[in-house]
Design an enzyme around this catalytic site. Structure first.
Site, PDB file in Angstrom:
ATOM      1  N   ASP A   4      31.336  13.466 102.008  1.00 52.33           N
ATOM      2  CA  ASP A   4      32.504  12.801 102.593  1.00 52.33           C
ATOM      3  C   ASP A   4      32.370  12.608 104.099  1.00 52.33           C
ATOM      4  O   ASP A   4      33.266  12.059 104.728  1.00 52.33           O
ATOM      5  CB  ASP A   4      33.777  13.610 102.294  1.00 52.33           C
ATOM      6  CG  ASP A   4      33.830  14.930 103.058  1.00 52.33           C
ATOM      7  OD1 ASP A   4      32.787  15.625 103.103  1.00 52.33           O
ATOM      8  OD2 ASP A   4      34.896  15.273 103.603  1.00 52.33           O
ATOM      9  N   ASP A  43      33.468  20.706 100.374  1.00 54.90           N
ATOM     10  CA  ASP A  43      34.768  20.384 100.956  1.00 54.90           C
ATOM     11  C   ASP A  43      34.944  18.871 101.048  1.00 54.90           C
ATOM     12  O   ASP A  43      34.130  18.179 101.643  1.00 54.90           O
ATOM     13  CB  ASP A  43      34.888  20.990 102.365  1.00 54.90           C
ATOM     14  CG  ASP A  43      34.847  22.504 102.354  1.00 54.90           C
ATOM     15  OD1 ASP A  43      35.309  23.098 101.372  1.00 54.90           O
ATOM     16  OD2 ASP A  43      34.337  23.087 103.332  1.00 54.90           O
ATOM     17  N   ASP A  76      28.118  17.705  98.591  1.00 48.60           N
ATOM     18  CA  ASP A  76      28.884  18.492  99.541  1.00 48.60           C
ATOM     19  C   ASP A  76      30.069  19.078  98.763  1.00 48.60           C
ATOM     20  O   ASP A  76      30.401  18.591  97.675  1.00 48.60           O
ATOM     21  CB  ASP A  76      29.366  17.598 100.683  1.00 48.60           C
ATOM     22  CG  ASP A  76      30.239  18.358 101.654  1.00 48.60           C
ATOM     23  OD1 ASP A  76      29.823  19.446 102.103  1.00 48.60           O
ATOM     24  OD2 ASP A  76      31.351  17.876 101.960  1.00 48.60           O
TER      25      ASP A  76
END
Length: 318
Positions: free
Chosen positions: A262, A43, A41
Site C-alpha cells: 500500500d 499493514d 505487506d
C-alpha cells in the site's frame, strides 16, 4: 558492487516503463498464472490496526489453492516472527513462521550475515520484537524495553556512560522512546569504535490503529540521524536485503514474484528495485490521487482498491 549497481540501474529503467494501470479482469488471470510467489505487506494490505480487511482470508485461501507461495513482509519491528504468527492467528489467518519476514528479523539477519562478533553488543531503540530476534540469532542485545522507564534529569555533573562493547545500534519503532535512549544511541554511534547505525525502516507513518495514521519509525531514525550526522544502514523495505534473502532461501526468480503493498516509497519501490511485478492496493496509505500525481515517479504494474479485488473475476473465481 558493480553488478549490484548495474542491476539497480536496470530496475530503475524497468520502473520507468511500468504500466501503472487499474487491475482489469483480463489482467488478473495472467498475473496469477505468471506469479509463483506473492509477497504481501501487512499493514494496509492484510489488516488495518487490529482488524483484518474484509475478503482477505478468502483471497489468501484462494491463492494457496492455486499453488502459490505466500510471504508476508512488514517493516513493523515491534514483534518477532513468532509474535506476528500470533497476530495472524488471532485474525483467523493460518500463517507459518517461515512465511513471515519482519524488519526485526531483517536486522538480526543482517548482523548475522555480517559475522557480528559474539562478544560485542547491540544497543536497541525499539520494542521486544528486535530483542527477541537478536537473542534468537545469538546476539547480545541491551536497551529496548529495559530502558523505557529511565529518565535524564540533567542535574549538574550528570553524565551517561555508554557500554563500550556496543558495536551496533538498531533503531526500530518504539512507543516508549525517551531522551535516555536517544542519548545512549548517540554516544554509542559517535564514541564507540566502528559502531554501525542500523534502521529497521524509515517509514514516515504507520497504521497502529484503524482510526488514524501514527508517526512511524522515520521519526525515531531521524532523531538519531540528527544527533550523529550519520546515515543508517536500512534493512527493511525498500532495502533489497530481505528480497535477496527470500530469493536465496526459497530459490525464486524475481520475474516469478509479485509484490503487493500500500506504500509507493517502500513496498512498490522494494518490488520494482528487485525486478518483481508490483501491485499497489489503495486500502492503506496511498491514495489514487497520490499515485497518479505528476510528482509521483514510483509506478506499480497494477493498482486495485484492495487485495480481494485480485480474486474477483469472471475467469478467476475463488
Amino acid at each position: 558492487a558493480a553488478p549490484r549497481r548495474a542491476a539497480r540501474r536496470a530496475a530503475a529503467r524497468a520502473m520507468a516503463q511500468k504500466a501503472c494501470k487499474p487491475l482489469a479482469d483480463e489482467d488478473k488471470a495472467d498475473l496469477i498464472a505468471k506469479t509463483k510467489t506473492f509477497i504481501f505487506d501487512c499493514d494496509g494490505v492484510i489488516w488495518k490496526g487490529d482488524s483484518v480487511i474484509p475478503g482477505v482470508p478468502e483471497t489468501l485461501d484462494f491463492l494457496r489453492e492455486q499453488g502459490k507461495r505466500l510471504i508476508f513482509v512488514t517493516n513493523n519491528s515491534t514483534k518477532s516472527r513468532a509474535g506476528y504468527v500470533k497476530k495472524f492467528t488471532s485474525l483467523g489467518l493460518n500463517v507459518k513462521p517461515e512465511e513471515v519476514f519482519s524488519s526485526s528479523f531483517a536486522a538480526a539477519g543482517y548482523l548475522e550475515q555480517s559475522d557480528f562478533p559474539k562478544d560485542k553488543k547491540v544497543y536497541v531503540i525499539g520494542e521486544v520484537g528486535i530483542i527477541e530476534e537478536l537473542e534468537m540469532a545469538g546476539i547480545q542485545a541491551i536497551g529496548g524495553p529495559a530502558d523505557s522507564d529511565k529518565k535524564v534529569e540533567l542535574k549538574p555533573g550528570e553524565k551517561l556512560l555508554q557500554d563500550k562493547n556496543v558495536k551496533a545500534v538498531v533503531v526500530g519503532f518504539d512507543r516508549n522512546v525517551n531522551y535516555h535512549k536517544i542519548q545512549m544511541a548517540t554516544l554509542c554511534i559517535r564514541e564507540n569504535d566502528d559502531c554501525e547505525f542500523i534502521a529497521t525502516n524509515c517509514d514516515a507513518v504507520t497504521h497502529l490503529t484503524a482510526e488514524q495514521e501514527w508517526a512511524g519509525n522515520g521519526s525515531m531514525v531521524g532523531a538519531i540521524k540528527g544527533s550523529t550526522k550519520v546515515e543508517p544502514t536500512v534493512v527493511g523495505k525498500p532495502s533489497m536485503f530481505m528480497l535477496e534473502y527470500m530469493q536465496k532461501k526459497f530459490g525464486i526468480a524475481a520475474d516469478e514474484i509479485c509484490m503487493v503493498g500500500d506504500r509507493l516509497d517502500t513496498d512498490i519501490e522494494f518490488g520494482n528495485n528487485g525486478g518483481a511485478r508490483t501491485m499497489l492496493v489503495l486500502s492503506g496509505v496511498t491514495t489514487e490521487e497520490t499515485l497518479l500525481s505528476p510528482e509521483n515517479a514510483i509506478k506499480p504494474d497494477f493498482y486495485a482498491p484492495n487485495l480481494p479485488e485480485l480474486a474477483k473475476s469472471t475467469s478467476v473465481t475463488a
